[in-house]
Design a protein around this motif. Structure first.
Motif, PDB file in Angstrom:
ATOM      1  N   GLU A   6      38.555  21.012  24.285  1.00  0.00           N
ATOM      2  CA  GLU A   6      39.891  21.284  24.685  1.00  0.00           C
ATOM      3  C   GLU A   6      39.968  22.543  25.531  1.00  0.00           C
ATOM      4  OE1 GLU A   6      38.280  19.409  22.534  1.00  0.00           O
ATOM      5  OE2 GLU A   6      38.420  20.085  20.761  1.00  0.00           O
ATOM      6  N   VAL A   7      41.017  23.309  25.455  1.00  0.00           N
ATOM      7  CA  VAL A   7      41.200  24.474  26.313  1.00  0.00           C
ATOM      8  C   VAL A   7      40.530  25.673  25.677  1.00  0.00           C
ATOM      9  CG1 VAL A   7      42.893  25.941  27.429  1.00  0.00           C
ATOM     10  CG2 VAL A   7      43.410  23.554  27.032  1.00  0.00           C
ATOM     11  N   ASP A   8      39.751  26.408  26.462  1.00  0.00           N
ATOM     12  CA  ASP A   8      39.091  27.574  25.883  1.00  0.00           C
ATOM     13  C   ASP A   8      39.946  28.821  26.072  1.00  0.00           C
ATOM     14  OD1 ASP A   8      38.651  28.863  28.301  1.00  0.00           O
ATOM     15  OD2 ASP A   8      36.676  28.018  28.588  1.00  0.00           O
ATOM     16  N   VAL A   9      39.425  29.952  25.583  1.00  0.00           N
ATOM     17  CA  VAL A   9      40.228  31.173  25.546  1.00  0.00           C
ATOM     18  C   VAL A   9      40.442  31.786  26.914  1.00  0.00           C
ATOM     19  CG1 VAL A   9      39.530  31.731  23.214  1.00  0.00           C
ATOM     20  CG2 VAL A   9      38.150  32.563  25.112  1.00  0.00           C
ATOM     21  N   ILE A  10      39.669  31.357  27.923  1.00  0.00           N
ATOM     22  CA  ILE A  10      39.889  31.917  29.252  1.00  0.00           C
ATOM     23  C   ILE A  10      40.605  30.927  30.159  1.00  0.00           C
ATOM     24  CG2 ILE A  10      38.094  33.652  29.241  1.00  0.00           C
ATOM     25  CD1 ILE A  10      36.184  31.704  30.477  1.00  0.00           C
ATOM     26  N   GLY A  11      41.192  29.890  29.537  1.00  0.00           N
ATOM     27  CA  GLY A  11      42.095  29.032  30.275  1.00  0.00           C
ATOM     28  C   GLY A  11      41.465  27.861  30.975  1.00  0.00           C
ATOM     29  N   LEU A 290      26.166  32.672  43.377  1.00  0.00           N
ATOM     30  CA  LEU A 290      27.162  31.849  42.692  1.00  0.00           C
ATOM     31  C   LEU A 290      27.271  32.180  41.206  1.00  0.00           C
ATOM     32  CD1 LEU A 290      26.301  28.474  44.436  1.00  0.00           C
ATOM     33  CD2 LEU A 290      28.504  29.665  44.593  1.00  0.00           C
ATOM     34  N   MET A 291      26.211  32.744  40.640  1.00  0.00           N
ATOM     35  CA  MET A 291      26.187  33.075  39.220  1.00  0.00           C
ATOM     36  C   MET A 291      26.599  34.521  38.939  1.00  0.00           C
ATOM     37  SD  MET A 291      22.493  31.325  38.553  1.00  0.00           S
ATOM     38  CE  MET A 291      22.166  32.363  37.119  1.00  0.00           C
ATOM     39  N   GLU A 292      26.831  35.300  39.969  1.00  0.00           N
ATOM     40  CA  GLU A 292      27.054  36.739  39.796  1.00  0.00           C
ATOM     41  C   GLU A 292      28.335  37.021  39.012  1.00  0.00           C
ATOM     42  OE1 GLU A 292      27.148  40.829  42.511  1.00  0.00           O
ATOM     43  OE2 GLU A 292      27.156  38.849  43.470  1.00  0.00           O
ATOM     44  N   ARG A 293      28.250  38.047  38.148  1.00  0.00           N
ATOM     45  CA  ARG A 293      29.400  38.512  37.369  1.00  0.00           C
ATOM     46  C   ARG A 293      29.602  40.004  37.643  1.00  0.00           C
ATOM     47  NH1 ARG A 293      28.167  35.739  31.407  1.00  0.00           N
ATOM     48  NH2 ARG A 293      28.107  33.568  32.144  1.00  0.00           N
ATOM     49  N   PRO A 294      30.366  40.357  38.663  1.00  0.00           N
ATOM     50  CA  PRO A 294      30.569  41.768  39.010  1.00  0.00           C
ATOM     51  C   PRO A 294      31.237  42.526  37.861  1.00  0.00           C
ATOM     52  CG  PRO A 294      31.326  40.325  40.773  1.00  0.00           C
ATOM     53  CD  PRO A 294      31.054  39.454  39.585  1.00  0.00           C
ATOM     54  N   PRO A 295      30.929  43.822  37.711  1.00  0.00           N
ATOM     55  CA  PRO A 295      31.533  44.606  36.629  1.00  0.00           C
ATOM     56  C   PRO A 295      33.052  44.570  36.626  1.00  0.00           C
ATOM     57  CG  PRO A 295      29.741  45.827  37.665  1.00  0.00           C
ATOM     58  CD  PRO A 295      29.957  44.603  38.498  1.00  0.00           C
ATOM     59  N   THR A 296      33.659  44.490  37.808  1.00  0.00           N
ATOM     60  CA  THR A 296      35.118  44.507  37.884  1.00  0.00           C
ATOM     61  C   THR A 296      35.742  43.225  37.342  1.00  0.00           C
ATOM     62  OG1 THR A 296      34.957  43.670  40.161  1.00  0.00           O
ATOM     63  CG2 THR A 296      35.162  46.062  39.857  1.00  0.00           C
ATOM     64  N   GLN A 300      37.605  41.077  32.141  1.00  0.00           N
ATOM     65  CA  GLN A 300      38.815  40.256  32.123  1.00  0.00           C
ATOM     66  C   GLN A 300      38.497  38.763  32.158  1.00  0.00           C
ATOM     67  OE1 GLN A 300      41.573  41.116  35.260  1.00  0.00           O
ATOM     68  NE2 GLN A 300      43.033  39.548  34.642  1.00  0.00           N
ATOM     69  N   ASN A 301      37.663  38.358  33.100  1.00  0.00           N
ATOM     70  CA  ASN A 301      37.431  36.928  33.313  1.00  0.00           C
ATOM     71  C   ASN A 301      36.435  36.326  32.340  1.00  0.00           C
ATOM     72  OD1 ASN A 301      39.166  37.232  35.440  1.00  0.00           O
ATOM     73  ND2 ASN A 301      37.614  37.105  37.030  1.00  0.00           N
ATOM     74  N   LEU A 302      35.553  37.147  31.797  1.00  0.00           N
ATOM     75  CA  LEU A 302      34.502  36.620  30.928  1.00  0.00           C
ATOM     76  C   LEU A 302      34.481  37.340  29.585  1.00  0.00           C
ATOM     77  CD1 LEU A 302      31.920  36.177  33.762  1.00  0.00           C
ATOM     78  CD2 LEU A 302      32.748  34.331  32.316  1.00  0.00           C
ATOM     79  N   ALA A 303      35.634  37.752  29.121  1.00  0.00           N
ATOM     80  CA  ALA A 303      35.736  38.358  27.796  1.00  0.00           C
ATOM     81  C   ALA A 303      35.268  37.347  26.750  1.00  0.00           C
ATOM     82  CB  ALA A 303      37.173  38.782  27.515  1.00  0.00           C
TER      83      ALA A 303
END
Length: 376
Positions: A6-11, A290-296, A300-303
């Motif tokens: 179903e829907v996860d916590v990040i929408g 494509l896999m990068e997760r910048p600190p900024t 927020q996006n990957l809590a």
């Protein structure tokens, strides 16, 4: 009965079926061998329960329990044909043991947990440790990492199905975990399309086309895995769950086929992307972007996932996945000074893990601290 995701916590939305395979765990345990049992006993004495069995120097990715696989002649195969020559590292195992001990202290179910930790600071001599890292689990959206590699390989070889119904958007698939974008990618690789039920005569070749996703990696020594099922819901198809031929591919409602991966297989692929071996150096670099997760964006996006709470001195790349019954992540983490790099893959295949948004960040913190002690 199974449970639907179903829907996860990040929408973002995912789909999965939850089924237990108790016989699989039993047979894998028996097959671990007496040496693993003795080593596991020593670790149990040192760390207490649970008993942790160290990884072999080169983990076994095949077993007598696997379905037989015949790769059709002419089937495209992933270019890295052998697993990296990893060496078991007892220091890494101590770190894994600490992570497992923390999970146990939280009351989370250990049978549903898998961890692979790989030190790739020296790419020519990777070190490894793990916990239940050969257990096949439903990977949720982590499977999109494998679809990305396959897509870029097919694209480079000029093998993609022409004229997709919608534009290919790899960024949406990887950065936003879009099931709609992933559906188009699967169709482009396999030359299939979702739709109404097919007659037996048409379903058989349609299924064979979908098997390309499995053959691509099985033919390169990855052992048994299952990558052929799309993630749902797919809004562009108006499908909240599998229907028509997608449901036929699952094999029905009672015992549906599911995607299956291990943390070790995921770590292997991440290591090949890290060392620019996956498909080609240029393709591997595109995967990393494509896999990068910048600190900024991480907090927020990957809590609730690996790397979300690491300092800015940590570079993070990876692919996460979550349903109501699972929370997984696989990442490549390096330090900005270039003197530390490691891979961490964690699968928590139970509703308790899905509901716990501190489980992955805490394991990431423990591993980051331990790896920095090894490479100050």
């Amino acid at each position: 009965m199974g449970t639907r995701g179903e829907v996860d916590v990040i929408g973002r939305k995912y789909h999965g079926w939850k089924w237990g395979w108790p016989w699989l765990g039993l047979f894998l345990f028996v097959g671990a061998g007496s040496a693993g049992f003795l080593a596991g006993g020593w670790l149990a004495l040192r760390w207490g329960q649970p008993t942790l069995i160290p990884a072999e120097s080169t983990p076994v990715v095949g077993s007598n329990l696997e379905p037989s696989t015949v790769i059709p002649e002419g089937q495209p195969i992933y270019n890295v044909r052998t697993a990296p020559p990893t060496n078991y590292n007892p220091q890494l195992q101590e770190t894994v043991n600490q992570m497992v001990a923390w999970v146990q202290q939280q009351g989370l179910p250990l049978p549903a947990l898998s961890i692979t930790l790989m030190d790739v600071t020296r790419p020519d001599s990777p070190q490894i440790a793990g916990y239940q890292q050969q257990e096949w689990r439903y990977p949720a959206s982590v499977v999109k990492l494998f679809w990305l590699v396959t897509f870029l390989a097919y694209q480079q070889a000029g093998l993609l199905s022409p004229s997709p119904a919608e534009p290919i958007d790899l960024n949406a698939m990887m950065q936003h975990s879009s099931n709609d974008a992933a559906s188009v990618v699967v169709d482009a690789i396999t030359g299939t399309a979702s739709g109404a039920d097919l007659t037996p005569g048409l379903l058989a070749p349609w299924k064979q086309q979908r098997e390309r996703l499995n053959h691509f990696f099985r033919g390169a020594g990855y052992g048994y895995l299952n990558l052929k099922h799309k993630n749902f819901p797919i809004y562009s198809l108006g499908q909240e769950e599998p229907q028509g031929r997608e449901l036929q591919l699952r094999g029905g409602m009672e015992q549906p086929s599911r995607n299956r991966l291990t943390t070790w297989q995921t770590a292997r692929l991440l290591s090949e992307i890290h060392t620019l071996q996956a498909v080609s150096p240029a393709a591997s670099q595109k995967m990393q972007t494509l896999m990068e997760r910048p600190p900024t964006q991480r907090a927020q996006n990957l809590a609730g996932f690996l790397g979300a709470e690491l300092p800015e001195s940590a570079n993070v790349m990876g692919k996460e996945g979550q349903t109501s019954t699972s929370r997984h992540d696989g990442v490549i983490i390096s330090r900005t000074d270039g003197r530390l790099a490691y891979i961490l893959v964690v699968f928590g295949d139970d509703p308790a893990y899905s509901a716990d948004d501190q489980f992955l960040p805490e394991l990431s913190r423990l591993s980051w601290q331990a790896m920095n002690r090894l490479y100050p």
